[in-house]
Scaffold this active site. Structure first.
Site, PDB file in Angstrom:
ATOM      1  CG  HIS A  86      -6.155  -1.582  -0.011  1.00 18.05           C
ATOM      2  ND1 HIS A  86      -5.218  -1.045  -1.324  1.00 18.05           N
ATOM      3  CD2 HIS A  86      -5.408  -0.902   0.982  1.00 18.05           C
ATOM      4  CE1 HIS A  86      -4.008  -0.449  -0.670  1.00 18.05           C
ATOM      5  NE2 HIS A  86      -4.165  -0.696   0.655  1.00 18.05           N
ATOM      6  CG  ASP A  91      -7.082  -1.255  -3.903  1.00 20.47           C
ATOM      7  OD1 ASP A  91      -7.436  -0.151  -3.614  1.00 20.47           O
ATOM      8  OD2 ASP A  91      -5.906  -1.799  -3.621  1.00 20.47           O
ATOM      9  CB  SER A 141      -0.890  -0.092   1.276  1.00 24.41           C
ATOM     10  OG  SER A 141      -1.811   0.956   1.095  1.00 24.41           O
TER      11      SER A 141
END
Length: 333
Positions: A302, A272, A169
Protein backbone atom coordinates in the site's frame (compact mmCIF):
# COMPACT_ATOMS: atom_id res chain seq x y z
CA UNK A 1 -4.49 -13.81 -5.43
CA UNK A 2 -1.07 -14.95 -4.26
CA UNK A 3 0.30 -14.40 -7.78
CA UNK A 4 0.53 -10.73 -6.78
CA UNK A 5 2.49 -11.38 -3.60
CA UNK A 6 6.06 -12.16 -4.69
CA UNK A 7 8.11 -9.08 -3.62
CA UNK A 8 9.21 -6.79 -6.41
CA UNK A 9 13.03 -7.01 -6.66
CA UNK A 10 13.46 -3.22 -6.54
CA UNK A 11 11.13 -2.91 -3.56
CA UNK A 12 12.61 -5.68 -1.38
CA UNK A 13 15.84 -3.85 -0.35
CA UNK A 14 13.90 -0.66 0.34
CA UNK A 15 11.40 -2.53 2.52
CA UNK A 16 14.24 -3.76 4.71
CA UNK A 17 15.20 -0.17 5.56
CA UNK A 18 11.75 1.08 6.53
CA UNK A 19 10.97 1.82 10.18
CA UNK A 20 8.48 -0.18 12.19
CA UNK A 21 4.79 0.61 11.92
CA UNK A 22 3.52 3.37 14.17
CA UNK A 23 2.49 2.42 17.70
CA UNK A 24 -1.20 1.54 17.55
CA UNK A 25 -1.43 1.95 21.33
CA UNK A 26 -0.56 5.64 20.98
CA UNK A 27 -3.06 8.46 21.20
CA UNK A 28 -4.22 9.71 17.83
CA UNK A 29 -2.88 13.19 18.53
CA UNK A 30 0.63 11.76 18.95
CA UNK A 31 0.45 9.86 15.67
CA UNK A 32 -0.98 12.90 13.89
CA UNK A 33 1.83 15.13 15.14
CA UNK A 34 4.49 12.62 14.03
CA UNK A 35 2.86 12.39 10.61
CA UNK A 36 2.87 16.15 10.10
CA UNK A 37 6.38 16.78 11.47
CA UNK A 38 8.26 13.69 10.26
CA UNK A 39 6.44 11.67 7.59
CA UNK A 40 4.96 14.38 5.39
CA UNK A 41 8.25 16.31 5.07
CA UNK A 42 9.92 13.07 4.00
CA UNK A 43 7.22 12.41 1.41
CA UNK A 44 7.59 15.98 0.16
CA UNK A 45 11.34 15.53 -0.29
CA UNK A 46 10.68 12.33 -2.25
CA UNK A 47 8.21 14.09 -4.52
CA UNK A 48 9.89 17.46 -5.03
CA UNK A 49 12.04 16.36 -8.01
CA UNK A 50 8.82 15.59 -9.90
CA UNK A 51 7.42 19.11 -9.58
CA UNK A 52 6.71 20.98 -12.82
CA UNK A 53 8.05 24.50 -13.23
CA UNK A 54 5.92 26.85 -11.14
CA UNK A 55 5.31 29.05 -14.18
CA UNK A 56 3.03 26.31 -15.53
CA UNK A 57 0.37 26.61 -12.84
CA UNK A 58 -0.99 28.80 -10.09
CA UNK A 59 -2.23 27.87 -6.61
CA UNK A 60 -5.13 29.37 -4.67
CA UNK A 61 -6.33 28.46 -1.18
CA UNK A 62 -10.02 28.97 -0.46
CA UNK A 63 -12.19 28.57 2.62
CA UNK A 64 -15.35 26.48 2.32
CA UNK A 65 -18.14 26.62 4.88
CA UNK A 66 -19.12 23.19 6.22
CA UNK A 67 -21.42 22.08 8.99
CA UNK A 68 -19.96 23.37 12.25
CA UNK A 69 -17.01 25.24 10.75
CA UNK A 70 -14.94 25.71 7.62
CA UNK A 71 -12.25 23.83 5.75
CA UNK A 72 -9.50 24.76 3.29
CA UNK A 73 -9.40 23.66 -0.31
CA UNK A 74 -6.26 24.18 -2.36
CA UNK A 75 -6.89 24.79 -6.04
CA UNK A 76 -4.25 24.24 -8.72
CA UNK A 77 -5.00 25.85 -12.09
CA UNK A 78 -2.85 25.44 -15.21
CA UNK A 79 -1.25 28.48 -16.82
CA UNK A 80 -1.92 27.98 -20.51
CA UNK A 81 -1.19 31.57 -21.48
CA UNK A 82 -4.84 32.14 -22.40
CA UNK A 83 -6.61 34.08 -19.64
CA UNK A 84 -10.01 32.84 -20.81
CA UNK A 85 -9.13 29.15 -21.04
CA UNK A 86 -11.21 26.69 -19.04
CA UNK A 87 -10.24 23.19 -17.90
CA UNK A 88 -11.81 19.96 -16.69
CA UNK A 89 -12.51 19.83 -12.96
CA UNK A 90 -10.93 17.26 -10.60
CA UNK A 91 -11.71 17.13 -6.86
CA UNK A 92 -9.24 15.12 -4.73
CA UNK A 93 -9.40 13.60 -1.23
CA UNK A 94 -6.08 12.63 0.41
CA UNK A 95 -5.36 9.37 2.21
CA UNK A 96 -4.27 8.72 5.78
CA UNK A 97 -6.92 6.42 7.23
CA UNK A 98 -9.33 9.35 7.75
CA UNK A 99 -7.00 10.28 10.65
CA UNK A 100 -3.74 11.56 9.12
CA UNK A 101 -2.75 14.11 6.50
CA UNK A 102 -3.76 17.56 5.37
CA UNK A 103 -3.85 19.74 2.28
CA UNK A 104 -0.06 19.43 1.92
CA UNK A 105 0.08 15.64 1.74
CA UNK A 106 -0.61 15.23 -1.99
CA UNK A 107 0.20 18.81 -2.92
CA UNK A 108 3.14 18.05 -5.21
CA UNK A 109 1.34 15.18 -6.97
CA UNK A 110 -1.69 17.36 -7.61
CA UNK A 111 0.41 20.19 -9.07
CA UNK A 112 1.91 17.68 -11.44
CA UNK A 113 -1.51 16.21 -12.21
CA UNK A 114 -2.93 19.65 -13.01
CA UNK A 115 -0.15 20.40 -15.48
CA UNK A 116 -0.16 16.91 -17.05
CA UNK A 117 -3.94 16.83 -17.50
CA UNK A 118 -4.43 20.56 -18.07
CA UNK A 119 -7.14 20.38 -15.43
CA UNK A 120 -8.22 22.44 -12.45
CA UNK A 121 -7.57 20.32 -9.35
CA UNK A 122 -9.30 20.98 -6.02
CA UNK A 123 -7.49 19.43 -3.03
CA UNK A 124 -9.81 18.97 -0.01
CA UNK A 125 -8.53 19.42 3.55
CA UNK A 126 -11.40 17.59 5.25
CA UNK A 127 -11.51 17.37 9.04
CA UNK A 128 -9.97 14.29 10.61
CA UNK A 129 -11.04 11.59 13.05
CA UNK A 130 -11.11 10.94 15.95
CA UNK A 131 -11.57 14.62 16.73
CA UNK A 132 -14.18 14.69 13.94
CA UNK A 133 -15.44 11.10 13.57
CA UNK A 134 -17.55 9.58 10.80
CA UNK A 135 -19.27 11.03 8.85
CA UNK A 136 -17.61 14.46 9.30
CA UNK A 137 -14.73 13.95 6.86
CA UNK A 138 -17.10 12.44 4.31
CA UNK A 139 -19.60 15.27 4.65
CA UNK A 140 -16.82 17.87 4.42
CA UNK A 141 -15.57 16.26 1.22
CA UNK A 142 -19.04 16.07 -0.27
CA UNK A 143 -19.65 19.73 0.52
CA UNK A 144 -16.32 20.59 -1.14
CA UNK A 145 -17.31 18.71 -4.31
CA UNK A 146 -20.54 20.72 -4.44
CA UNK A 147 -18.62 23.94 -3.78
CA UNK A 148 -16.25 23.17 -6.64
CA UNK A 149 -19.14 22.50 -9.01
CA UNK A 150 -20.93 25.70 -7.98
CA UNK A 151 -17.77 27.80 -8.32
CA UNK A 152 -16.30 26.12 -11.40
CA UNK A 153 -16.32 29.29 -13.48
CA UNK A 154 -14.33 31.13 -10.79
CA UNK A 155 -11.76 28.32 -10.85
CA UNK A 156 -11.20 28.47 -14.63
CA UNK A 157 -13.02 25.13 -14.86
CA UNK A 158 -15.76 23.82 -17.11
CA UNK A 159 -17.73 20.79 -15.97
CA UNK A 160 -18.68 20.21 -19.59
CA UNK A 161 -15.02 19.26 -20.17
CA UNK A 162 -15.07 16.68 -17.36
CA UNK A 163 -15.92 16.42 -13.66
CA UNK A 164 -13.89 13.79 -11.81
CA UNK A 165 -13.60 12.89 -8.15
CA UNK A 166 -10.53 11.03 -6.94
CA UNK A 167 -8.54 10.00 -3.92
CA UNK A 168 -6.04 7.59 -2.46
CA UNK A 169 -6.61 4.99 0.27
CA UNK A 170 -9.14 6.49 2.72
CA UNK A 171 -9.53 9.25 0.12
CA UNK A 172 -10.48 6.53 -2.35
CA UNK A 173 -13.11 5.38 0.11
CA UNK A 174 -14.52 8.91 0.32
CA UNK A 175 -14.45 9.11 -3.46
CA UNK A 176 -16.42 5.89 -3.88
CA UNK A 177 -19.08 7.02 -1.42
CA UNK A 178 -19.29 10.48 -3.01
CA UNK A 179 -19.89 8.86 -6.41
CA UNK A 180 -22.80 6.91 -4.92
CA UNK A 181 -24.23 9.95 -3.13
CA UNK A 182 -23.99 12.12 -6.21
CA UNK A 183 -25.76 9.52 -8.36
CA UNK A 184 -28.99 10.02 -6.41
CA UNK A 185 -28.61 13.70 -5.46
CA UNK A 186 -30.72 16.14 -7.54
CA UNK A 187 -27.92 18.72 -7.14
CA UNK A 188 -25.86 16.78 -9.68
CA UNK A 189 -28.65 16.21 -12.19
CA UNK A 190 -27.39 18.98 -14.49
CA UNK A 191 -23.71 18.62 -13.54
CA UNK A 192 -23.08 14.89 -13.17
CA UNK A 193 -19.76 13.40 -12.19
CA UNK A 194 -18.05 11.95 -15.25
CA UNK A 195 -15.40 9.80 -13.57
CA UNK A 196 -13.96 8.44 -10.34
CA UNK A 197 -10.31 7.64 -9.62
CA UNK A 198 -9.85 5.12 -6.80
CA UNK A 199 -6.20 4.70 -5.86
CA UNK A 200 -5.56 1.78 -3.46
CA UNK A 201 -9.03 2.36 -2.00
CA UNK A 202 -10.69 1.20 1.22
CA UNK A 203 -13.97 -0.37 0.10
CA UNK A 204 -14.97 -3.06 2.64
CA UNK A 205 -14.53 -3.21 6.42
CA UNK A 206 -12.86 -6.46 7.51
CA UNK A 207 -15.74 -7.16 9.94
CA UNK A 208 -18.32 -6.94 7.16
CA UNK A 209 -16.97 -9.34 4.52
CA UNK A 210 -19.99 -10.95 2.80
CA UNK A 211 -19.96 -14.73 3.13
CA UNK A 212 -20.35 -15.25 -0.61
CA UNK A 213 -17.10 -13.35 -1.31
CA UNK A 214 -14.98 -14.74 1.52
CA UNK A 215 -13.03 -16.97 -0.86
CA UNK A 216 -11.96 -13.88 -2.81
CA UNK A 217 -10.91 -11.80 0.21
CA UNK A 218 -7.63 -13.39 1.25
CA UNK A 219 -5.27 -10.42 1.26
CA UNK A 220 -6.33 -9.28 4.75
CA UNK A 221 -4.70 -12.43 6.13
CA UNK A 222 -2.00 -12.90 3.48
CA UNK A 223 -0.70 -9.33 3.93
CA UNK A 224 -1.44 -8.85 7.62
CA UNK A 225 2.20 -7.97 8.34
CA UNK A 226 2.79 -5.84 5.24
CA UNK A 227 5.06 -2.82 5.25
CA UNK A 228 3.55 0.70 5.30
CA UNK A 229 0.04 -0.57 6.07
CA UNK A 230 -0.56 -3.75 8.08
CA UNK A 231 -3.84 -5.00 9.47
CA UNK A 232 -3.16 -3.76 13.03
CA UNK A 233 -2.76 -0.24 11.65
CA UNK A 234 -5.92 -0.57 9.58
CA UNK A 235 -7.88 -1.75 12.62
CA UNK A 236 -6.60 1.33 14.49
CA UNK A 237 -7.74 3.62 11.67
CA UNK A 238 -11.20 2.07 11.65
CA UNK A 239 -11.42 2.49 15.43
CA UNK A 240 -10.62 6.21 15.16
CA UNK A 241 -13.01 6.75 12.24
CA UNK A 242 -15.99 5.14 14.02
CA UNK A 243 -17.94 4.36 10.86
CA UNK A 244 -20.33 1.38 11.05
CA UNK A 245 -18.58 -1.66 9.57
CA UNK A 246 -21.65 -2.85 7.67
CA UNK A 247 -22.76 0.59 6.51
CA UNK A 248 -22.21 1.33 2.81
CA UNK A 249 -20.81 4.78 3.60
CA UNK A 250 -17.98 2.99 5.44
CA UNK A 251 -17.93 -0.06 3.16
CA UNK A 252 -19.07 1.10 -0.30
CA UNK A 253 -18.82 -2.45 -1.64
CA UNK A 254 -22.00 -3.10 0.39
CA UNK A 255 -24.21 -0.68 -1.54
CA UNK A 256 -27.15 -2.74 -2.82
CA UNK A 257 -26.58 -1.43 -6.35
CA UNK A 258 -23.61 0.02 -8.23
CA UNK A 259 -25.56 0.73 -11.39
CA UNK A 260 -25.39 4.11 -13.05
CA UNK A 261 -22.09 5.22 -11.54
CA UNK A 262 -19.48 7.12 -13.56
CA UNK A 263 -16.52 5.22 -15.06
CA UNK A 264 -13.91 4.16 -12.51
CA UNK A 265 -10.13 3.84 -12.66
CA UNK A 266 -8.85 1.62 -9.84
CA UNK A 267 -5.25 0.99 -8.73
CA UNK A 268 -4.42 -1.99 -6.48
CA UNK A 269 -1.15 -3.15 -4.86
CA UNK A 270 -0.24 -6.82 -4.53
CA UNK A 271 1.12 -6.73 -0.95
CA UNK A 272 -1.70 -4.55 0.38
CA UNK A 273 -4.18 -5.93 2.96
CA UNK A 274 -6.77 -3.94 0.99
CA UNK A 275 -5.87 -5.60 -2.32
CA UNK A 276 -8.75 -8.03 -2.61
CA UNK A 277 -11.46 -5.59 -1.58
CA UNK A 278 -10.18 -3.27 -4.32
CA UNK A 279 -10.35 -6.11 -6.84
CA UNK A 280 -13.82 -7.05 -5.63
CA UNK A 281 -15.05 -3.47 -5.91
CA UNK A 282 -13.84 -3.26 -9.51
CA UNK A 283 -15.72 -6.49 -10.24
CA UNK A 284 -18.93 -5.22 -8.61
CA UNK A 285 -18.81 -1.99 -10.61
CA UNK A 286 -18.06 -3.81 -13.85
CA UNK A 287 -20.85 -6.35 -13.32
CA UNK A 288 -23.26 -3.45 -12.69
CA UNK A 289 -22.37 -1.96 -16.07
CA UNK A 290 -19.94 0.72 -14.92
CA UNK A 291 -16.92 1.04 -17.24
CA UNK A 292 -13.78 0.21 -15.29
CA UNK A 293 -10.04 0.30 -15.79
CA UNK A 294 -7.90 -1.72 -13.39
CA UNK A 295 -4.14 -1.49 -12.81
CA UNK A 296 -2.39 -3.94 -10.47
CA UNK A 297 1.14 -3.64 -9.02
CA UNK A 298 2.42 -7.06 -7.93
CA UNK A 299 4.94 -7.38 -5.13
CA UNK A 300 4.58 -3.92 -3.56
CA UNK A 301 2.57 -2.69 -0.55
CA UNK A 302 0.00 0.00 0.00
CA UNK A 303 1.27 3.47 -1.01
CA UNK A 304 4.69 2.08 -1.97
CA UNK A 305 5.09 4.82 -4.59
CA UNK A 306 5.27 7.46 -1.88
CA UNK A 307 8.07 5.65 -0.04
CA UNK A 308 10.02 4.65 -3.16
CA UNK A 309 9.13 7.04 -6.00
CA UNK A 310 12.19 6.18 -8.11
CA UNK A 311 11.63 2.46 -8.65
CA UNK A 312 10.17 1.29 -11.95
CA UNK A 313 6.79 0.28 -10.53
CA UNK A 314 6.41 3.71 -8.90
CA UNK A 315 6.93 5.36 -12.29
CA UNK A 316 4.37 2.98 -13.75
CA UNK A 317 1.95 3.79 -10.90
CA UNK A 318 2.25 7.53 -11.63
CA UNK A 319 1.97 7.14 -15.39
CA UNK A 320 -1.01 4.80 -15.00
CA UNK A 321 -2.70 7.43 -12.84
CA UNK A 322 -2.23 10.02 -15.58
CA UNK A 323 -3.46 7.58 -18.23
CA UNK A 324 -6.41 6.62 -16.06
CA UNK A 325 -7.47 10.24 -15.61
CA UNK A 326 -7.20 10.78 -19.36
CA UNK A 327 -9.32 7.67 -19.90
CA UNK A 328 -11.92 9.10 -17.51
CA UNK A 329 -11.85 12.45 -19.33
CA UNK A 330 -12.53 10.53 -22.53
CA UNK A 331 -15.65 9.04 -20.98
CA UNK A 332 -14.13 5.71 -20.02
CA UNK A 333 -13.59 4.67 -23.61
Amino acid sequence: MTEYGSPDPEWAPIAATLPAQFDTSAEATVVQEQWITVTQPLLARNSKPLLPDDSKYRVEDHKVSVEGGEITVRVVIPNSGDAGETYPLVVWMHGGGWVLGDVNQDDFFLRLLSVELQATVVNVDYRLAPQFPFPTGLNDSYTAVKWAATNADKLSASIAKGFIVGGQSAGGNLTAVIAHRAHVDPFFQDKPLTGQHLSIPVTLHYEAYPEKYMCLLRSWEENKDAKILDTDSMRWFYKQYQGPADGPETSPALYPSHAGLPPAHIQVCGLDPLRDEGLLYERLLREAGTPTRLDIYPGVPHAFQMAAPRIALASKFLNDAFSGFRWLLAGGK
